[in-house]
Design an enzyme around this catalytic site. Structure first.
Site, mmCIF file in Angstrom:
data_model
loop_
_atom_site.group_PDB
_atom_site.id
_atom_site.type_symbol
_atom_site.label_atom_id
_atom_site.label_comp_id
_atom_site.label_asym_id
_atom_site.label_seq_id
_atom_site.Cartn_x
_atom_site.Cartn_y
_atom_site.Cartn_z
ATOM 1 N N SER A 1 59.607 51.098 23.747
ATOM 2 C CA SER A 1 60.718 52.042 23.738
ATOM 3 C C SER A 1 61.844 51.445 22.900
ATOM 4 C CB SER A 1 61.159 52.341 25.173
ATOM 5 O OG SER A 1 62.193 53.293 25.197
ATOM 6 N N LEU B 1 57.365 44.741 14.585
ATOM 7 C CA LEU B 1 56.971 44.291 15.923
ATOM 8 C C LEU B 1 55.470 44.428 16.134
ATOM 9 C CD1 LEU B 1 59.827 45.747 18.191
ATOM 10 C CD2 LEU B 1 59.534 43.394 17.395
ATOM 11 N N ASP C 1 46.965 57.866 11.787
ATOM 12 C CA ASP C 1 48.194 58.651 11.866
ATOM 13 C C ASP C 1 48.277 59.137 13.312
ATOM 14 O OD1 ASP C 1 50.218 60.508 11.854
ATOM 15 O OD2 ASP C 1 49.412 61.723 10.218
ATOM 16 N N LYS D 1 62.791 58.623 22.618
ATOM 17 C CA LYS D 1 62.520 57.481 23.499
ATOM 18 C C LYS D 1 62.781 57.829 24.971
ATOM 19 C CE LYS D 1 61.196 54.559 20.345
ATOM 20 N NZ LYS D 1 59.787 54.083 20.298
ATOM 21 N N TYR E 1 66.612 60.108 17.822
ATOM 22 C CA TYR E 1 65.772 58.948 18.124
ATOM 23 C C TYR E 1 65.821 58.649 19.621
ATOM 24 C CZ TYR E 1 64.050 54.099 17.876
ATOM 25 O OH TYR E 1 63.343 52.924 18.054
ATOM 26 N N THR F 1 62.986 43.916 11.474
ATOM 27 C CA THR F 1 61.848 44.702 11.009
ATOM 28 C C THR F 1 62.373 45.642 9.932
ATOM 29 O OG1 THR F 1 62.147 46.558 12.535
ATOM 30 C CG2 THR F 1 60.927 44.644 13.361
#
Length: 291
Positions: A146, A26, A68, A164, A160, A195
């Site tokens: 997000s 993305l 980074d 978010k 994960y 992706t």
């Protein structure tokens, strides 16, 4: 007519974008879409090798910088260099992220912290680094990428989701803090896109106790995966930043849109069923005396 339809696009030309995780997925799609509009892009990523072609196609309008996002000092240094190079920033896209898959019980401390370091703290450091520049100009738009995972927790993606959820809580506060300075904040909640997020994800060491659940999840994903071209997400983000009145949240994809409403309705139904208990837990009393 929607807000996006009535957006003023005259100011779009010449914008300067700062996109993290721009080397692929993305992030790369956002950078390319901005460049195709004639904007300039600071493309930040851990490795910038894949950005050479983009830089060659748009000579003088791409500044590829290694970054980074977990290195706070490094983030501030890269942002300073970007501002010096292009004279300022207009749109900041916090896109860098990783996915660690596994049941909550399985995560080691190092694995859990790594997930939060990139997805939450990385966005925090970028936000802190760009805000002084945006405040000084009294303009700008921070776009927080997000996920559908922030709509609710799901088996094997709980950590994960946690990263978010944290990002969205931070972003809601940030939106209110930045608004007096003319700086906008939007949270973008994408569904599935083609992706390498899933192919590059890390996984915990499986606990055999969860084998039946894992098997059920694999079957569900095989039958119900919906993934789209990143270009479509980029087109939506272009409309978002062109809007005179951008939303705090933007859902990307029909599946995410429907899921958001479904989750919200189920939560409201639960709250309603437990209304009596909820209301009974509050009764104003004078402040307790001390001493």
């Amino acid at each position: 007519m929607t807000t996006a339809d009535t957006a003023t696009t005259a100011t779009a030309a010449g914008r300067v974008w700062f996109v993290t995780g721009a080397s692929r997925g993305l992030g790369h799609a956002f950078a390319r879409a901005a460049l195709e509009r004639g904007d300039r892009v600071v493309a930040a990523a851990r490795s910038t090798a894949s950005l050479d072609e983009l830089a060659a196609e748009h000579e003088g309008r791409v500044l590829a910088l290694p970054l980074d996002v977990t290195d706070r000092a490094g983030v501030f240094a890269v942002v300073a260099r970007a501002v010096e190079h292009f004279g300022g920033l207009d749109v900041v896209v916090n896109n860098a992220g990783i996915l660690s898959s596994g049941m909550i019980e399985e995560f080691t401390e190092a694995e859990a912290r790594a997930q939060m370091e990139v997805n939450f703290f990385g966005a925090l450091w970028v936000g802190q680094a760009v805000l002084p520049h945006l405040r000084a100009r009294r303009s700008g738009h921070i776009v927080q990428i997000s996920s559908i995972a922030a709509l609710g927790g799901f088996p094997s993606t709980g950590m994960y989701s946690a990263s978010k959820f944290a990002l969205e809580g931070l972003s809601e506060a940030l939106a209110m803090e930045a608004a007096p300075f003319g700086v906008k904040v939007s949270i973008v909640q994408p569904g599935g896109y083609w992706t390498d997020l899933y192919t590059s994800m890390t996984s915990t060491t499986p606990n055999d106790a969860y084998a039946p659940l894992r098997a059920a999840l694999e079957k569900q994903w095989a039958e119900g995966s919906v993934d789209s071209e990143p270009r479509l997400a980029a087109e939506a983000v272009m409309k978002l930043v062109d809007s005179d009145d951008p939303p705090l949240r933007l859902l990307l994809g029909s599946m995410v849109y429907d899921l958001a409403f479904d989750i919200s309705r189920r939560r409201m139904d639960t709250w309603a069923r437990w209304e009596q208990v909820s209301r009974a837990a509050e009764k104003a009393v004078p402040a307790p005396t001390t001493g």
